[in-house]
Design a protein around this motif. Structure first.
Motif, PDB file in Angstrom:
ATOM      1  N   MET A 218     -27.761 -33.350   0.476  1.00 32.69           N
ATOM      2  CA  MET A 218     -28.191 -34.086   1.663  1.00 32.69           C
ATOM      3  C   MET A 218     -27.240 -33.900   2.838  1.00 32.69           C
ATOM      4  N   ALA A 219     -25.952 -33.752   2.564  1.00 30.61           N
ATOM      5  CA  ALA A 219     -24.999 -33.502   3.641  1.00 30.61           C
ATOM      6  C   ALA A 219     -25.329 -32.188   4.353  1.00 30.61           C
ATOM      7  N   HIS A 220     -25.616 -31.172   3.585  1.00 31.08           N
ATOM      8  CA  HIS A 220     -25.948 -29.888   4.182  1.00 31.08           C
ATOM      9  C   HIS A 220     -27.362 -29.879   4.755  1.00 31.08           C
ATOM     10  N   TYR A 221     -28.239 -30.736   4.216  1.00 28.06           N
ATOM     11  CA  TYR A 221     -29.582 -30.849   4.801  1.00 28.06           C
ATOM     12  C   TYR A 221     -29.504 -31.403   6.218  1.00 28.06           C
ATOM     13  N   LEU A 222     -28.646 -32.393   6.436  1.00 28.58           N
ATOM     14  CA  LEU A 222     -28.505 -32.964   7.773  1.00 28.58           C
ATOM     15  C   LEU A 222     -28.000 -31.917   8.762  1.00 28.58           C
ATOM     16  N   VAL A 223     -27.012 -31.128   8.330  1.00 28.60           N
ATOM     17  CA  VAL A 223     -26.495 -30.061   9.193  1.00 28.60           C
ATOM     18  C   VAL A 223     -27.587 -29.039   9.491  1.00 28.60           C
ATOM     19  N   LEU A 224     -28.318 -28.642   8.464  1.00 30.79           N
ATOM     20  CA  LEU A 224     -29.367 -27.644   8.620  1.00 30.79           C
ATOM     21  C   LEU A 224     -30.505 -28.169   9.480  1.00 30.79           C
ATOM     22  N   PHE A 225     -30.889 -29.417   9.264  1.00 32.11           N
ATOM     23  CA  PHE A 225     -32.006 -29.991  10.010  1.00 32.11           C
ATOM     24  C   PHE A 225     -31.707 -30.027  11.503  1.00 32.11           C
ATOM     25  N   VAL A 226     -30.520 -30.476  11.853  1.00 24.35           N
ATOM     26  CA  VAL A 226     -30.140 -30.541  13.263  1.00 24.35           C
ATOM     27  C   VAL A 226     -30.066 -29.136  13.861  1.00 24.35           C
ATOM     28  N   THR A 227     -29.503 -28.203  13.118  1.00 25.20           N
ATOM     29  CA  THR A 227     -29.375 -26.825  13.617  1.00 25.20           C
ATOM     30  C   THR A 227     -30.742 -26.216  13.891  1.00 25.20           C
ATOM     31  N   LEU A 228     -31.667 -26.380  12.974  1.00 26.73           N
ATOM     32  CA  LEU A 228     -32.992 -25.780  13.132  1.00 26.73           C
ATOM     33  C   LEU A 228     -33.852 -26.555  14.115  1.00 26.73           C
ATOM     34  N   TYR A 229     -33.742 -27.856  14.132  1.00 28.90           N
ATOM     35  CA  TYR A 229     -34.587 -28.673  14.992  1.00 28.90           C
ATOM     36  C   TYR A 229     -34.295 -28.410  16.464  1.00 28.90           C
ATOM     37  N   GLN A 230     -33.059 -28.096  16.786  1.00 31.66           N
ATOM     38  CA  GLN A 230     -32.692 -27.846  18.169  1.00 31.66           C
ATOM     39  C   GLN A 230     -33.331 -26.587  18.726  1.00 31.66           C
ATOM     40  N   ARG A 231     -33.665 -25.646  17.856  1.00 33.35           N
ATOM     41  CA  ARG A 231     -34.288 -24.406  18.320  1.00 33.35           C
ATOM     42  C   ARG A 231     -35.609 -24.173  17.622  1.00 33.35           C
ATOM     43  N   PHE A 232     -36.302 -25.290  17.284  1.00 38.02           N
ATOM     44  CA  PHE A 232     -37.572 -25.155  16.569  1.00 38.02           C
ATOM     45  C   PHE A 232     -38.608 -24.452  17.429  1.00 38.02           C
ATOM     46  N   VAL A 233     -38.746 -24.870  18.690  1.00 31.27           N
ATOM     47  CA  VAL A 233     -39.729 -24.259  19.575  1.00 31.27           C
ATOM     48  C   VAL A 233     -39.149 -22.974  20.156  1.00 31.27           C
ATOM     49  N   GLY A 234     -39.903 -21.879  20.012  1.00 29.63           N
ATOM     50  CA  GLY A 234     -39.467 -20.610  20.568  1.00 29.63           C
ATOM     51  C   GLY A 234     -38.443 -19.892  19.739  1.00 29.63           C
ATOM     52  N   SER A 235     -38.206 -20.327  18.528  1.00 27.47           N
ATOM     53  CA  SER A 235     -37.223 -19.656  17.688  1.00 27.47           C
ATOM     54  C   SER A 235     -37.701 -18.263  17.324  1.00 27.47           C
ATOM     55  N   ASP A 236     -36.813 -17.267  17.454  1.00 26.21           N
ATOM     56  CA  ASP A 236     -37.184 -15.882  17.166  1.00 26.21           C
ATOM     57  C   ASP A 236     -36.420 -15.352  15.956  1.00 26.21           C
ATOM     58  N   SER A 237     -35.937 -16.269  15.126  1.00 22.65           N
ATOM     59  CA  SER A 237     -35.149 -15.828  13.984  1.00 22.65           C
ATOM     60  C   SER A 237     -36.005 -15.248  12.871  1.00 22.65           C
ATOM     61  N   LEU A 238     -37.312 -15.513  12.886  1.00 21.26           N
ATOM     62  CA  LEU A 238     -38.212 -14.987  11.871  1.00 21.26           C
ATOM     63  C   LEU A 238     -39.381 -14.286  12.543  1.00 21.26           C
ATOM     64  N   SER A 239     -39.910 -13.288  11.856  1.00 18.48           N
ATOM     65  CA  SER A 239     -41.086 -12.599  12.368  1.00 18.48           C
ATOM     66  C   SER A 239     -42.316 -13.465  12.152  1.00 18.48           C
ATOM     67  N   PRO A 240     -43.405 -13.206  12.875  1.00 23.55           N
ATOM     68  CA  PRO A 240     -44.637 -13.984  12.678  1.00 23.55           C
ATOM     69  C   PRO A 240     -45.177 -13.905  11.262  1.00 23.55           C
ATOM     70  N   MET A 241     -44.913 -12.813  10.530  1.00 25.26           N
ATOM     71  CA  MET A 241     -45.407 -12.677   9.167  1.00 25.26           C
ATOM     72  C   MET A 241     -44.766 -13.684   8.221  1.00 25.26           C
ATOM     73  N   LEU A 242     -43.608 -14.217   8.608  1.00 26.39           N
ATOM     74  CA  LEU A 242     -42.905 -15.172   7.751  1.00 26.39           C
ATOM     75  C   LEU A 242     -43.091 -16.622   8.185  1.00 26.39           C
ATOM     76  N   ARG A 243     -44.008 -16.862   9.128  1.00 32.27           N
ATOM     77  CA  ARG A 243     -44.212 -18.223   9.616  1.00 32.27           C
ATOM     78  C   ARG A 243     -44.596 -19.223   8.524  1.00 32.27           C
ATOM     79  N   PRO A 244     -45.277 -18.829   7.434  1.00 31.42           N
ATOM     80  CA  PRO A 244     -45.580 -19.823   6.393  1.00 31.42           C
ATOM     81  C   PRO A 244     -44.362 -20.542   5.830  1.00 31.42           C
TER      82      PRO A 244
END
Length: 379
Positions: A218-244
């Motif tokens: 859970m400690a690392h989930y909080l770090v990960l959640f904040v990191t990803l949530y800040q760039r959720f919209v418009g994130s280009d870290s994954l290709s469209p084929m991996l959107r699932p």
């Protein structure tokens, strides 16, 4: 004096596209060079995650309940052989995938090293151990108090803890920009792995061990959640084929609610809060269908990323309905369980009918730099 001109055959013309070579001639040679073992990778354990979680869902639905309007009464009418068949089918598929991956480790070790250094591929190295633990939780042949059960828990949990040191150690030591570039939705699998370990330990009565692993996850989930949530919209870290794999956003809190339920012994306020968070994230993704439009054009193993999170959400809804009696919780449990079953059955059907699409003619890690966060595990 006459001059004889001898024509030499031209070599096959190849075109370099993205990370793989698409030949215009001699496709049989390509089949030899890129064998099944080369094209196979840890991402295929998405299938075992889905099947094993389905087995756990239907075992949970078969448990006795005090609610007269619950779905469990209908499920308990099914013969027990049906659940044993589902569990055996999931076990068979998991063993096949593990054998293929073990052979790949022996014959394609360079591909394994590339996968271990890839920001998406390394996360799926947790998937086989998660699958084994899910099967262990719902096994009809062992009891949590059995010595063999506890030994199997240790065998399946140690690799997860070792991978934790590797993944989370890099988050601390690779510099402040490493996490923001390497983190992606598949990183939730690392958190889910810790939560599954904790839930299984709690089922054996090892509450202190379960609490320890739960805290780390859970400690690392909080770090990960904040990191990803800040760039959720418009994130280009994954290709469209991996959107699932974005569905893993609500798989982690769903698993967390189930784990805390196992540790505390009741689906209390903390479990409910995590379940509501997963429902919110699920609604946020479902209401954005255009986000997954490109990934749905061609069937691939990435489609299996839909099933496992839905099953985890259905499991959390089942425990919520057992705690909070009423029409709304039971309807929610029914809809999510049926949706999970429908998606899994559809994926199994597509897999049978379009098996050739599961192994595209490309090496997903060929010529891929170890720190390349702009490349993706496409299929």
């Amino acid at each position: 004096m006459s001059i004889v001109v001898v024509e030499q055959p031209l070599p096959p013309i190849t075109v370099r596209v993205s990370n793989f070579t698409a030949p215009c001639m001699n496709s049989k040679k390509l089949d030899r060079d890129l064998s099944i073992l080369t094209r196979f990778h840890g991402g295929y354990f998405r299938i075992s995650l889905s099947l094993c979680s389905q087995a756990l869902l239907w075992k949970t639905l078969r448990k006795p309940t005090t609610d007269d309007h619950a779905l469990r009464h209908i499920v308990r009418m099914l013969p027990s052989a049906a659940f044993v068949f589902l569990w055996s089918f999931a076990l068979f598929f998991l063993v096949v995938l593990c054998v293929l991956y073990a052979v790949r480790c022996l014959l394609r070790f360079d591909s394994i090293k590339a996968e271990f250094s890839h920001h998406v591929g390394v996360n799926y190295l947790f998937a086989p151990w998660i699958s084994w633990l899910l099967l262990l939780q719902c096994t009809p042949f062992l009891h949590p108090n059995d010595i063999s059960y506890r030994l199997l828990w240790l065998v399946f949990s140690v690799p997860i803890l070792v991978l934790d040191v590797k993944i989370y150690g890099q988050w601390f030591t690779e510099g402040r920009k490493y996490l923001s570039t390497a983190a992606n939705p598949t990183s939730h699998i690392t958190v889910i792995a810790n939560l599954v370990v904790a839930a299984t330990a709690a089922g054996m009565g090892w509450r202190e061990s379960a609490m320890c692993v739960f805290a780390v996850g859970m400690a690392h989930y909080l770090v990960l959640f904040v990191t990803l949530y800040q760039r959720f919209v418009g994130s280009d870290s994954l290709s469209p084929m991996l959107r699932p794999v974005f569905f893993l956003f609500f798989a982690a809190p769903s698993m967390a609610s189930l784990t805390w339920d196992s540790i505390s012994g009741t689906f209390d306020t903390t479990s409910k809060m995590l379940f509501f968070l997963s429902l919110f994230l699920f609604a946020g993704l479902v209401l954005r269908p255009t986000m997954f439009k490109r990934s749905m054009r061609r069937f691939g193993v990435a489609w299996w990323a839909y099933s496992f999170p839905l099953t985890m959400l259905a499991l959390a809804a089942t425990e919520y309905a057992e705690k909070v009696k009423g029409g709304v919780p039971n309807t929610m449990m029914l809809l999510l369980s049926l949706l999970s079953l429908l998606v899994t059955f559809t994926l199994v059907l597509f897999t049978i009918l379009k098996t050739t699409h599961l192994l595209p003619y490309e090496d997903p890690f060929s010529s891929m730099p170890t720190s390349a966060h702009h490349h993706d595990l496409q299929h």
